[in-house]
Design an enzyme around this catalytic site. Structure first.
Site, PDB file in Angstrom:
ATOM      1  N   GLY A  12      -4.853  -6.311   5.647  1.00 51.97           N
ATOM      2  CA  GLY A  12      -6.089  -5.562   5.500  1.00 51.97           C
ATOM      3  C   GLY A  12      -7.278  -6.103   6.261  1.00 51.97           C
ATOM      4  O   GLY A  12      -8.070  -5.336   6.818  1.00 51.97           O
TER       5      GLY A  12
ATOM      6  N   ARG B 237     -11.712  -9.417  -3.757  1.00 55.14           N
ATOM      7  CA  ARG B 237     -11.365  -9.100  -2.371  1.00 55.14           C
ATOM      8  C   ARG B 237     -11.086  -7.603  -2.203  1.00 55.14           C
ATOM      9  O   ARG B 237     -10.376  -6.982  -2.989  1.00 55.14           O
ATOM     10  CB  ARG B 237     -10.144  -9.914  -1.951  1.00 55.14           C
ATOM     11  CG  ARG B 237      -9.631  -9.625  -0.534  1.00 55.14           C
ATOM     12  CD  ARG B 237      -8.449  -8.688  -0.561  1.00 55.14           C
ATOM     13  NE  ARG B 237      -7.846  -8.541   0.776  1.00 55.14           N
ATOM     14  CZ  ARG B 237      -6.854  -7.693   1.039  1.00 55.14           C
ATOM     15  NH1 ARG B 237      -6.332  -6.954   0.072  1.00 55.14           N
ATOM     16  NH2 ARG B 237      -6.371  -7.588   2.252  1.00 55.14           N
TER      17      ARG B 237
ATOM     18  N   GLY C 140      -9.631  -4.919   0.686  1.00 51.95           N
ATOM     19  CA  GLY C 140      -8.950  -4.776   1.972  1.00 51.95           C
ATOM     20  C   GLY C 140      -9.368  -3.486   2.659  1.00 51.95           C
ATOM     21  O   GLY C 140     -10.438  -2.940   2.387  1.00 51.95           O
ATOM     22  N   ASP C 141      -8.519  -2.987   3.523  1.00 56.94           N
ATOM     23  CA  ASP C 141      -8.886  -1.790   4.284  1.00 56.94           C
ATOM     24  C   ASP C 141      -8.611  -0.493   3.533  1.00 56.94           C
ATOM     25  O   ASP C 141      -9.168   0.546   3.870  1.00 56.94           O
ATOM     26  CB  ASP C 141      -8.138  -1.755   5.626  1.00 56.94           C
ATOM     27  CG  ASP C 141      -6.627  -1.658   5.436  1.00 56.94           C
ATOM     28  OD1 ASP C 141      -6.077  -2.453   4.636  1.00 56.94           O
ATOM     29  OD2 ASP C 141      -5.991  -0.792   6.056  1.00 56.94           O
TER      30      ASP C 141
ATOM     31  N   THR D 139       0.845  -1.182   0.000  1.00 60.30           N
ATOM     32  CA  THR D 139       0.000   0.000   0.000  1.00 60.30           C
ATOM     33  C   THR D 139       0.888   1.242   0.000  1.00 60.30           C
ATOM     34  O   THR D 139       2.023   1.185   0.450  1.00 60.30           O
ATOM     35  CB  THR D 139      -0.861   0.031   1.282  1.00 60.30           C
ATOM     36  OG1 THR D 139      -1.474  -1.233   1.459  1.00 60.30           O
ATOM     37  CG2 THR D 139      -1.927   1.093   1.221  1.00 60.30           C
TER      38      THR D 139
ATOM     39  N   THR E 220      -1.445   0.675   6.511  1.00 60.99           N
ATOM     40  CA  THR E 220      -0.939  -0.366   5.616  1.00 60.99           C
ATOM     41  C   THR E 220      -0.675  -1.624   6.431  1.00 60.99           C
ATOM     42  O   THR E 220      -0.179  -1.547   7.555  1.00 60.99           O
ATOM     43  CB  THR E 220       0.353   0.095   4.917  1.00 60.99           C
ATOM     44  OG1 THR E 220       0.864  -1.010   4.160  1.00 60.99           O
ATOM     45  CG2 THR E 220       1.427   0.545   5.905  1.00 60.99           C
ATOM     46  N   GLY E 221      -1.024  -2.775   5.864  1.00 60.24           N
ATOM     47  CA  GLY E 221      -0.781  -4.022   6.585  1.00 60.24           C
ATOM     48  C   GLY E 221      -1.758  -5.099   6.176  1.00 60.24           C
ATOM     49  O   GLY E 221      -2.279  -5.085   5.054  1.00 60.24           O
TER      50      GLY E 221
END
Lengths: 320, 320
Positions: free
Chosen positions: B241, B215, B217-218, B187, B238-239
Site C-alpha cells: 500500500g 496505519r 494503506g492505499d 485486499t 492491491t499490493g
C-alpha cells in the site's frame, strides 16, 4: 536580478495560507497587515534556509511550522473547532528526490502536525497514520503536545458556537454572508526548490468548523493535496477538499507535465482553471519545479500566498 | 462470441482477492478450490446483475460485499488482527459517470465496509470519513454491525499471536517463509462496465496483521487504491500500500490513457510492470473501460482474480 543567489542552481519557495472568498470589503487594513506579515516571516525564514544550502524538505517544514504556529491560519494553533469542540488536524509532506512521503490525519493536541507527518515519513515504515494510533506514534516520537488552551481562539470558538447545533459545517473557503469578519482560510502549505535541485511539498490543515464523522479532506492525501517528484513538480493544494480528492489534483499537475510536456504554469492553469472547475471545485495551489520556477494558481477570489526566488518576491491575498 | 450479451454496449466485470507471493507449493488443492469457488460466486452474481441491466456501481458493490463476507480474503469477515487484536477495515468506491466517490478508514465492527463507503458517497457531503466518526456515521445510516465473534478466525488469530509482541507487522503480500499455509492476501476489489457504458470501482481491506498506529494503506485512498472515470477507466489495486500511495497508482493508469492515448492494457502494464517496480512496490490491479475491455495486471507471483464479459470468463490465481 538580485545578486543574493550565488549558486548555479535556482532556489525558490512558495507558500499559501488558504484560498477562498476573501472579500476586500470584509478585510480590515489591520488584518491585511497581520496576514501579510505572517506570510512574509514564514517566506523569509524558509528562503534564508535555502540560501544557506538547506534542503527543500527542511524549507517547507520551516514555512509550514511557522504558519501552524500563527493563529491567523486554520492549521496547528489556529485550527477550527470540530462538532465535538475538538481540533482535529491533518498534514502531509513529500520529498521529490525519492518520492518518499508521510501523512497524518485526525490528530488532536499535536503542536505541529507537519513535523509528525515528516516523522511518519522518516521513522515509520508507513506513509499514512491516523487518529489515536497516529497520536500514539507521536508520543513514541516525543512530539510536542499542547493542551486545549493553546488551540483556543475566541473568534474560532464563536464561529463554532453559531453553527454547532446544526447539521451544517463551514467550508472555510465558501461564502458565508452572515459573517462580518474575514474568513479563516482552510489550509496552509509550502513548496520549495533547493540548491541541489531537489523539491518538496508540505500541507497542513485544521479542517472545517463543526466538521463531524472523522471527515478527511485532501490535505493529508498524497496525490490530492500534496505531491512532489523532482522530474515534474512539487504541489500543495487548498480549497474544497472533496473535489480535490476526486480530481486527484496535485498528481494531475505532475501528470500533465510528465505525459503532455506542459510547462509548470500551463499544467497548474489547466488543472485549477479548467479541470477542477469542471468538476465543481474551487481553490488553488502553489507549485515549484526543479528549475526553480513557481506557479501560484487559484480559481477563487483570493488566496493568501507568497513566493520568493532570485527573480523577486511576491506577497498577495487578492486576485491580481 | 457467446450469445448471452443481447445489448449493443459491452458489459464486463473483473475482481481481485489480493496479489502477492502465492506459492503453488504452499497451496493445497482443497484451498485452491475454495478460493476459485469464492471468486466464481462473486463474479457470477455481479455479472448476472450486469446482464439484468444493473449498474456498474451496484455490480462492484455486490462483488466486493460477497468477498467481504468470505473468510478466505482479508476484508470484512476475513480481516486480519491489528496489534491491539482488533479488525480495522478500510474501503472505497468510485463511480465513473460523475466521478463521485466515498471512502472509509479505520472502521471496526462494520459488517460490510464497502456499503459504508457507498453511503459516504451518496448520503454525506464528504468523500472520506475515518475512525470513530465514520462509525458514528455508520450507526446513523443503520449499517449492519457484527461482534468480534463474527470477525474471529483461528488461522488469523494464530498468525497474529506469532508476531504480536514484536514490532513487526505482516504485509500480507510479502514472503513469509516460516509459514506453512497460503498467505491471506491483503485486499479485495472489483471493477465493472454496465450496459449504459458507465464504469465503477470498489476496494476493501482488513489491513495488515499486527498493524499499529492507525496505519492507512492505499485501499481507501481515491487516486491510489481506487479510481473511476468513464472517459478513461475504472481501477482497483492491491499490493504494498505505501508504494501505491506514493505512486498514485490508480489515477496514473487513468492519466496514461487520457494524456498519452494509451490503451487500457498498455497503461496497466506500464504502471504495474514498470513504474511501480521502479518505485520498489509490488502488487497488481484490475481495470475496465467503458468499451468493456478488461485488464488484470500484477508484478507478483500471483493474484487472486476473475473476469467475465461476453468474450469469456477467466478465474486464476497464479501467473499464466
Amino acid at each position: 536580478m538580485p545578486a543574493n543567489n550565488q549558486f548555479d542552481m535556482p532556489i525558490a519557495i512558495a507558500l499559501h495560507g488558504g484560498a477562498g472568498t476573501i472579500l476586500r470589503s470584509e478585510m480590515s487594513p489591520e488584518k491585511e497587515v497581520q496576514y501579510t506579515h505572517a506570510l512574509k516571516d514564514a517566506l523569509h525564514a524558509a528562503y534564508q534556509h535555502l540560501l544557506d544550502h538547506g534542503s527543500a524538505l527542511d524549507a517547507v517544514e520551516i514555512a509550514v511550522t511557522m504558519l501552524e504556529d500563527c493563529p491567523l491560519f486554520n492549521a496547528g494553533k489556529g485550527s477550527v473547532f470540530t462538532a465535538e469542540g475538538k481540533h482535529e488536524m491533518d498534514a502531509s509532506i513529500m520529498e521529490g528526490r525519492n518520492r518518499s512521503a508521510g501523512a497524518i490525519s485526525l490528530v488532536t493536541g499535536v503542536k505541529n502536525p507537519i513535523r509528525l507527518a515528516r516523522l511518519v515519513m522518516e521513522k515509520s515504515e508507513h506513509v499514512f497514520l491516523a487518529g489515536s494510533g497516529a497520536m500514539e506514534f507521536a508520543r513514541k516520537m516525543k512530539c510536542d503536545f499542547a493542551d486545549e488552551t493553546y488551540f483556543f481562539d475566541r473568534f474560532r470558538y464563536d464561529q463554532w458556537q453559531k453553527i454547532k447545533d446544526t447539521q451544517s459545517f463551514q467550508l472555510d473557503h465558501s461564502v458565508n454572508t452572515d459573517q462580518e469578519k474575514p474568513k479563516k482560510m482552510g489550509t496552509v502549505g509550502a513548496v520549495a526548490c533547493d540548491v541541489q535541485g531537489n523539491i518538496a511539498a508540505a500541507t497542513s490543515t485544521g479542517g472545517m468548523t463543526n466538521k463531524r464523522w472523522g471527515r478527511i479532506g485532501d490535505s493529508p492525501v498524497i496525490g490530492s493535496g500534496t505531491y512532489a517528484h523532482n522530474l515534474t513538480c512539487a504541489v500543495s493544494c487548498t480549497g474544497s477538499g472533496e473535489y480535490f480528492l476526486r480530481g486527484v489534483v496535485a498528481y494531475d499537475v505532475s501528470c500533465l507535465i510528465e505525459y503532455k510536456n506542459y510547462s509548470l504554469a500551463q499544467a497548474c492553469q489547466e488543472v485549477i482553471l479548467q479541470r477542477l472547475l469542471e468538476l465543481g471545485g474551487d481553490g488553488g495551489l502553489v507549485a515549484v519545479n526543479a528549475k526553480g520556477e513557481v506557479s501560484m494558481t487559484f480559481n477563487t477570489e483570493g488566496m493568501y500566498r507568497a513566493s520568493k526566488s532570485p527573480l523577486g518576491e511576491t506577497i498577495a491575498i487578492y486576485d491580481a
